[in-house]
Design a protein around this motif. Structure first.
Motif, PDB file in Angstrom:
ATOM      1  N   UNK A 264      99.460  11.140 -11.967  1.00 27.75           N
ATOM      2  CA  UNK A 264      98.753  10.253 -11.046  1.00 27.75           C
ATOM      3  C   UNK A 264      97.559  10.962 -10.429  1.00 27.75           C
TER       4      UNK A 264
ATOM      5  N   UNK B 294      94.842  11.174 -13.001  1.00 24.83           N
ATOM      6  CA  UNK B 294      94.224   9.864 -13.219  1.00 24.83           C
ATOM      7  C   UNK B 294      93.230   9.555 -12.114  1.00 24.83           C
TER       8      UNK B 294
ATOM      9  N   UNK C 268      89.175   8.951 -12.319  1.00 22.86           N
ATOM     10  CA  UNK C 268      88.503   7.761 -11.802  1.00 22.86           C
ATOM     11  C   UNK C 268      87.376   8.156 -10.852  1.00 22.86           C
TER      12      UNK C 268
ATOM     13  N   UNK D 282      84.365   9.321 -12.765  1.00 22.73           N
ATOM     14  CA  UNK D 282      83.558   8.262 -13.359  1.00 22.73           C
ATOM     15  C   UNK D 282      82.837   7.456 -12.291  1.00 22.73           C
TER      16      UNK D 282
ATOM     17  N   UNK E 211      89.761  -3.700  -7.075  1.00 22.85           N
ATOM     18  CA  UNK E 211      90.940  -2.977  -6.582  1.00 22.85           C
ATOM     19  C   UNK E 211      92.223  -3.570  -7.113  1.00 22.85           C
TER      20      UNK E 211
ATOM     21  N   UNK F  82      92.532  -2.129 -10.462  1.00 25.24           N
ATOM     22  CA  UNK F  82      92.985  -0.742 -10.381  1.00 25.24           C
ATOM     23  C   UNK F  82      94.487  -0.693 -10.171  1.00 25.24           C
TER      24      UNK F  82
ATOM     25  N   UNK G 289      96.026  -1.299 -13.385  1.00 20.41           N
ATOM     26  CA  UNK G 289      95.850  -0.157 -14.275  1.00 20.41           C
ATOM     27  C   UNK G 289      96.841   0.955 -13.943  1.00 20.41           C
ATOM     28  N   UNK G 290      97.038   1.221 -12.635  1.00 22.64           N
ATOM     29  CA  UNK G 290      98.004   2.247 -12.240  1.00 22.64           C
ATOM     30  C   UNK G 290      99.408   1.816 -12.653  1.00 22.64           C
TER      31      UNK G 290
ATOM     32  N   UNK H  75      88.789   0.978 -16.561  1.00 22.42           N
ATOM     33  CA  UNK H  75      88.415   0.743 -15.174  1.00 22.42           C
ATOM     34  C   UNK H  75      87.131   1.450 -14.837  1.00 22.42           C
TER      35      UNK H  75
END
Lengths: 316, 218, 659
Positions: free
Chosen positions: A112, A115, A119, A122, C366, C369, C372-373, C431
């Protein structure tokens, strides 16, 4: 009452890990410097770097979304949450209502953190962040199957992936019931630890050239306290991985109660294990060159085959 | 030394032998493969010493000593001397990608373990997991010979195979006659000498590598 | 006028969904037992009925959840740019009722009729959106494959109905009891093929990435999130209930087939998803992956079922599989609705032309997201919970099965870990490239937030994701019914939440060992606490100044051309897994006066779907070649054709006279 004592123990262990994290990095840097016949910075330098970063101001990209400010905090929170899951000084399991010790949950929390970091990279735009994010996610997913098999090969003997229970059970057996599969799993974990902590030969933690950095590329757009949070998260992740290796394979000297003698012994044992693993990291970093990125899968393939053989030897 | 401790140590040394064979398979450089096989021979010598202490058989001590001297020191030194002498390129070229080789190696080890589980009475006459590890080592040595182009690496594969044979032979609880073990050793030493001389002569006179022999077809 | 009708239609669907959800919850949590309802006789040879037992109720709940969200979302989405909104609303209503009908069917005839209705309604949805040639071909492929699957199902149903002299499920069960082993396995494999074609199991998945993106987004959400689950319902129903032997465990071949199909689907699905840049195609391939994960759990449950002394382990595996069904419906629905929101506001499906949408469409970003998580199986959301349970089931079965079987289960576990990592990388790309960075086209620059009903639909599913993730123990109670019905023994909540509703434990460990437990609630609470502490502390040393500056682009003025593209993000994996992808690339250069001055550079890259090239193209070529060969012999004379019909009739009469 028992819950309170247990929570105290967990908090103490977590605090110890977070505080010692930068020291391990400082030690490895010093060792590398000495091996290269330099003086090198002092082992307390990472602490000074963190303090300096906390004092500085933040410069944020104007094209980043409002989420960008939250990323370092979330990454640090996810990484520090993993510190409560490891048996550092104590191997006693807590009350059934508050189980905190699962290896799979630990690896998932580290995933996590990775990830969220990607993010964030980016988010700021630009090619450095994208390249770093892409490569870091690739290496991360190549490490996952081998890690799972290595953890399974140790966990199959105990029937549980709970690290504290595994450590407690193993510590009582003679000679830690070390067998051939454990040796192969240890080799696999050492190979994977190099990848997870972002050290040579997988990644170079000291560089800022775009083609040679994986993890550092994701951190480029952070600054000030945000960067301090992420750097602390990196130190913590490193010490968590090293403690994971120690807990899976060398659960020696773990204390049972709160007797001061047992605690001192447990603390010394933990420091000794950390020292050995840190020396391993420093030696490997000084002896090898960074691998070309597309050779990293072959390197990790060695780890995967070792883990597979460890599982095969365990159950065949 | 009790039988149980000896079995545990043999298991651990078996794992170390497998690991060193994986290093040979995964190495991309000639020197790393040679050092890996030297390391393997050292582990084999230690295994011989352990078995000698457990069974009290003096032959095993002799074999352990000879293994360490010949296969961990002399033969690797010979190979390194050949490499330095004619400046062979140090990179090992492979016929199939390294990851495919590693996958095949994993399959071969699993096969060896399954095979040895079905050889009931033979399995019980050998200490620990020496039989499956020995079979795996033989097959993996042949895999090295098949999957790598450079002639010297094929020698390394031959040494690994022979280490496998030795490991199984040493662990046979009834004991294996010394003469057989000396015979196998002599075989390999002669093979190494012949290969070394051949490579030297071919290189120096014709200026091509042994691997180019494949051009000689009908 | 049209808008009012569309709104009314969707509100009706919403009402139906709520009713269905209430009914399902009542059956699952109450002691009502099975509900039966006889339908009016449409055909003289069979009675039709509905029967809602534990398994049906659970799948009905899955249907109802995503339908409610889609019904909220639909009108605003269709209002924007649909070509035939009334037709689509009607088709949606038929689609949803047929899916509910399949889940609640009490006999074979109702099942097949509802199944066919589901296929036709979704076909209508696939081809109605735009009139492009690609969509028509996608619809045709979908129809062909769906009917091939239905043909296999027909064989199974008719064989059993003939033996049992009736179509209702009790008669089918009795008929199956009298079958011998090989016949039973053959029927199961046929049923697996039939349902697998609809569920999108590799290699029968080729229609999925073409058909799902073509439908309107809320219909795609229903197709991906729910229709695939209805097909899996069929596998559960046949594998565990109708075709299973009364005593003894299920044959090992069933479990291994399902497990290996699941593993292959999971890995292939996510590998192919990584290389897609069309948002909806990417999500469609991820559905293939998640169907694989569900089948891994189901296969494991089949391997460990009754008669081996490992009942609680089988219950754990089945609970993991069923929970992943619910979770996937929730987060896949959410992701498709989010993608639809982006597509409807920007008109662009290719993520390489999007970017910077997080500031322009914050709610969509959001919520996407969050989805996605969840789909990357990261804590503390629901995807992690079901994958954790699957991992625990795999670990304990490695210990239980031992030997080579255990090793295969271990390999399946490592492949599952690989798919988790690949999914995380894929969604970081999706994302990041779609919502973050700078806008790469005018469409993205001018996007604005979607209207509130669409956001409301997404919020419903996001709430479900968070609720199941943080409080999984309560979701376990819903699984009691199905697991007790299919496997007997303890219900799911007794096995998994043995220590209370906030703690999950993988029970079934050998005697004398503690079962592994985690508490996702505690972890989530800890995460929140630490985040707050960190947030407070970072501002502590004297409010450090904050200023904005352009991103560093090596001294040039930043533009969207500097942002990393999706192709570049996925390139390392394209090279590492090139044996699976067989990538082809072509670079065309247009040079100026000297060959070193390049005026124009065009890069074309392509990744093939191995199933398509190795199986379907070859099949197509073989069929075409055979057809050409036969065509060479056709004379064109009427007498020949009539004689052909005569010969066929004579042979058929002879066969029937014999039987």
């Amino acid at each position: 009452m028992e819950e309170a004592a247990h929570i105290e123990k967990i908090a103490a262990q977590a605090g110890l890990l977070v505080l010692l994290g930068p020291l391990v990095t400082g030690f490895v840097q010093k060792l590398k410097a000495r091996l290269q016949c330099r003086q090198g910075a002092s082992i307390w330098q990472p602490y000074r770097d963190l303090a300096k970063l906390l004092r500085k101001g933040t410069v944020q990209s104007d094209s980043a979304s409002p989420f960008f400010r939250a990323i370092p905090v979330l990454v640090l929170a996810a990484t520090v949450t993993t510190t409560v899951m490891l048996p550092v000084l104590w191997a006693s399991s807590g009350p059934a209502l508050l189980p905190l010790g699962d290896a799979i949950l630990l690896l998932a929390l580290l995933a996590l953190a990775r990830f969220l970091c990607a993010i964030g990279a980016l988010d700021a735009g630009g090619a450095f962040g994208g390249m770093g994010a892409s490569r870091e996610m690739t290496v991360g997913l190549l490490v996952e199957p081998a890690l799972m098999m290595a953890v399974f090969s140790v966990a199959v003997a105990g029937g549980t992936t709970d690290l504290v229970h595994l450590a407690a059970r193993r510590a009582t057996l003679p000679a830690l019931s070390w067998q051939a599969p454990d040796l192969l799993a240890l080799f696999a974990m050492l190979v994977l630890a190099l990848a997870e902590t972002g050290r040579i030969p997988v990644d170079n933690p000291d560089t800022h050239l775009e083609l040679t950095m994986l993890h550092e590329g994701m951190l480029l757009e952070h600054s000030g306290p945000g960067l301090a949070c992420i750097v602390l998260a990196t130190h913590t992740k490193q010490i968590v991985i090293l403690t994971l290796v120690a807990a899976l394979f060398f659960p020696l000297g773990l204390a049972d109660g709160s007797a001061p003698g047992a605690l001192v012994l447990a603390g010394l044992a933990f420091l000794a294990k950390l020292l050995a693993l840190a020396i391993f990291l420093g030696l490997v970093e000084s002896s090898y060159a960074k691998l070309r990125f597309f050779r990293v899968p072959q390197f990790l393939g060695l780890g995967l085959v070792c883990a597979f053989l460890a599982l095969a030897l365990r159950i065949l | 030394m009790s039988v149980e401790l000896a079995t545990r140590l043999i298991d651990v040394l078996g794992a170390l032998l497998l690991f060193s064979t994986l290093l040979i398979l995964a190495s991309g450089q000639l020197f790393r493969a040679i050092y890996a096989v030297a390391m393997q021979s050292v582990f084999l010598g230690i295994a011989g010493a352990v078995l000698g202490a457990a069974t009290g058989n003096p032959d095993l001590w002799v074999i352990a000593g000879i293994t360490i001297v010949v296969k961990a020191i002399l033969l690797p030194w010979l190979l390194i001397w050949v490499v330095r002498r004619i400046q062979i390129p140090r990179e090992i070229e492979s016929v199939i990608p390294i990851n495919a080789t590693l996958a095949l190696a994993a399959g071969i080890v699993v096969l060896a373990f399954r095979l040895s589980a079905s050889l009931g009475p033979v399995r019980q006459a050998i200490t620990g997991n020496a039989l499956p590890v020995g079979i795996a080592l033989i097959l993996l040595g042949v895999l090295v010979m098949a999957a790598r182009r450079t002639a010297l690496v094929q020698m390394v594969g031959l040494f690994a195979s022979e280490n496998g044979i030795f490991f199984t032979a040493m662990a046979v609880t009834q004991g294996m006659p010394l003469i057989i073990e000396i015979g196998i050793l002599l075989d390999v030493v002669l093979g190494a000498l012949v290969m070394g001389i051949l490579v030297l002569r071919v290189r120096s006179s014709v200026d091509t590598d042994i691997a180019d022999l494949e051009n000689l077809k009908g | 006028m049209v808008r009012v009708a569309v709104w009314l239609g969707h509100l009706l669907i919403l009402a139906g969904a709520s009713a269905g959800a209430t009914l399902a919850l009542g059956v699952l949590t109450g002691d009502a037992g099975t509900l039966r309802l006889t339908l009016p006789r449409l055909f003289p040879f069979a009675e039709m009925s509905l029967c809602v037992d534990g398994l049906s109720a659970f799948f009905l709940l899955v249907v109802a959840l995503v339908t409610a969200a889609a019904a909220l979302y639909g009108p605003s989405y269709l209002g924007a740019h649909a070509k035939a909104p009334l037709v689509q609303t009607f088709a949606l209503a038929v689609f949803v009722s047929c899916m509910a009908g399949v889940c609640c069917a009490g006999d074979g005839l109702t099942f097949l009729l509802a199944w066919e209705g589901m296929t036709l309604a979704s076909y209508l949805l696939v081809v109605s959106d735009t009139r492009s040639e690609e969509n028509t071909r996608a619809g045709l492929l979908y129809l062909v494959m769906a009917h091939a699957g239905t043909a296999a199902l027909l064989v199974v149903f008719l064989t059993l109905a003939e033996r049992g002299h009736g179509f209702d499920f009790d008669a089918l069960r009795t008929a199956a009891r009298s079958l011998e082993g090989p016949t039973r396995s053959a029927l199961f494999m046929l049923a697996l093929v039939g349902f697998g074609a609809k569920a999108g199991v590799v290699p029968l998945h080729v229609w999925l990435p073409k058909a799902h993106p073509a439908a309107p987004s809320h219909a795609s959400a229903l197709m991906s999130g729910v229709m695939l689950k209805v097909a899996l319902y069929g596998i559960f129903r046949f594998g565990f209930d109708i075709l299973s032997p009364t005593v003894g465990p299920l044959p090992a071949s069933w479990g291994w087939t399902v497990l290996s199909l699941g593993t292959v689907s999971a890995v292939m699905g996510v590998l192919l998803a990584l290389q897609q840049h069309d948002l909806k195609r990417l999500l469609a391939f991820h559905s293939v992956e998640n169907v694989g994960i569900i089948l891994i759990g189901a296969g494991l449950a089949m391997l460990l079922s009754r008669g081996r002394g490992a009942e609680s382990l089988a219950t754990l595996a089945l609970a993991a599989s069923l929970l992943h069904t619910l979770n996937h419906a929730a987060f896949k629905g959410l992701l498709f609705l989010g993608a639809g929101s982006v597509i409807s506001r920007t008109g662009v499906r290719n993520m390489e032309e999007l970017g910077g949408l997080a500031r322009r469409m914050p709610w969509t970003a959001w919520l996407f997201l969050l989805g996605a998580v969840a789909i990357s199986a990261l804590p503390p959301l629901n995807g992690f919970v079901s994958e954790w349970l699957t991992f625990q089931a795999l670990l304990l079965s490695v210990a239980e099965l031992g030997g080579a079987s255990g090793l295969l289960a271990g390999v399946a576990a490592s492949m599952l870990a690989l798919t988790g990592g690949l999914a995380a990388a894929c969604f970081a790309k999706a994302f990041g490239v779609t919502f973050l960075g700078r806008p790469r086209s005018v469409h993205a620059e001018q996007a604005s937030e979607s209207p509130s009903p669409m956001i409301a639909g997404m919020l419903l599913l996001a709430g479900a994701c968070v609720a199941i993730g943080l409080l999984p123990g309560y979701a376990m109670r819903l699984l009691d019914g199905p697991t007790q019905q299919l496997l007997g023994g303890l219900g799911a909540s007794a096995v998994v939440t043995a220590h209370g509703p906030l703690v999950l434990s993988g029970a079934g460990a050998k005697a004398g060992l503690e079962a592994t437990s985690i508490s996702v609630t505690a972890v989530a609470a800890l995460l929140a606490l630490l985040a707050l502490v960190a947030w407070a502390l970072r501002g502590w040393p004297r409010r450090a100044p904050r200023r904005l500056a352009p991103t560093w682009t090596c001294g040039m003025s930043p533009s969207s051309r500097f942002d990393y593209t999706a192709t570049a993000f996925a390139k390392p994996l394209r090279l590492i897994f090139s044996a699976v992808y067989r990538p082809r690339r072509a670079i065309a250069k247009e040079t100026g006066p000297s060959p070193y001055v390049i005026r124009r550079l065009s890069y074309t890259g392509e990744v093939v779907d191995l199933a398509e090239t190795m199986l379907y193209m070859r099949l197509k070529r073989w069929v075409t070649a055979t057809a050409q060969a036969i065509r060479a012999h056709s004379t064109g004379r009427i007498h020949g054709y009539i004689a052909f019909v005569l010969v066929t009739l004579v042979i058929a009469l002879l066969l029937f006279a014999r039987a």
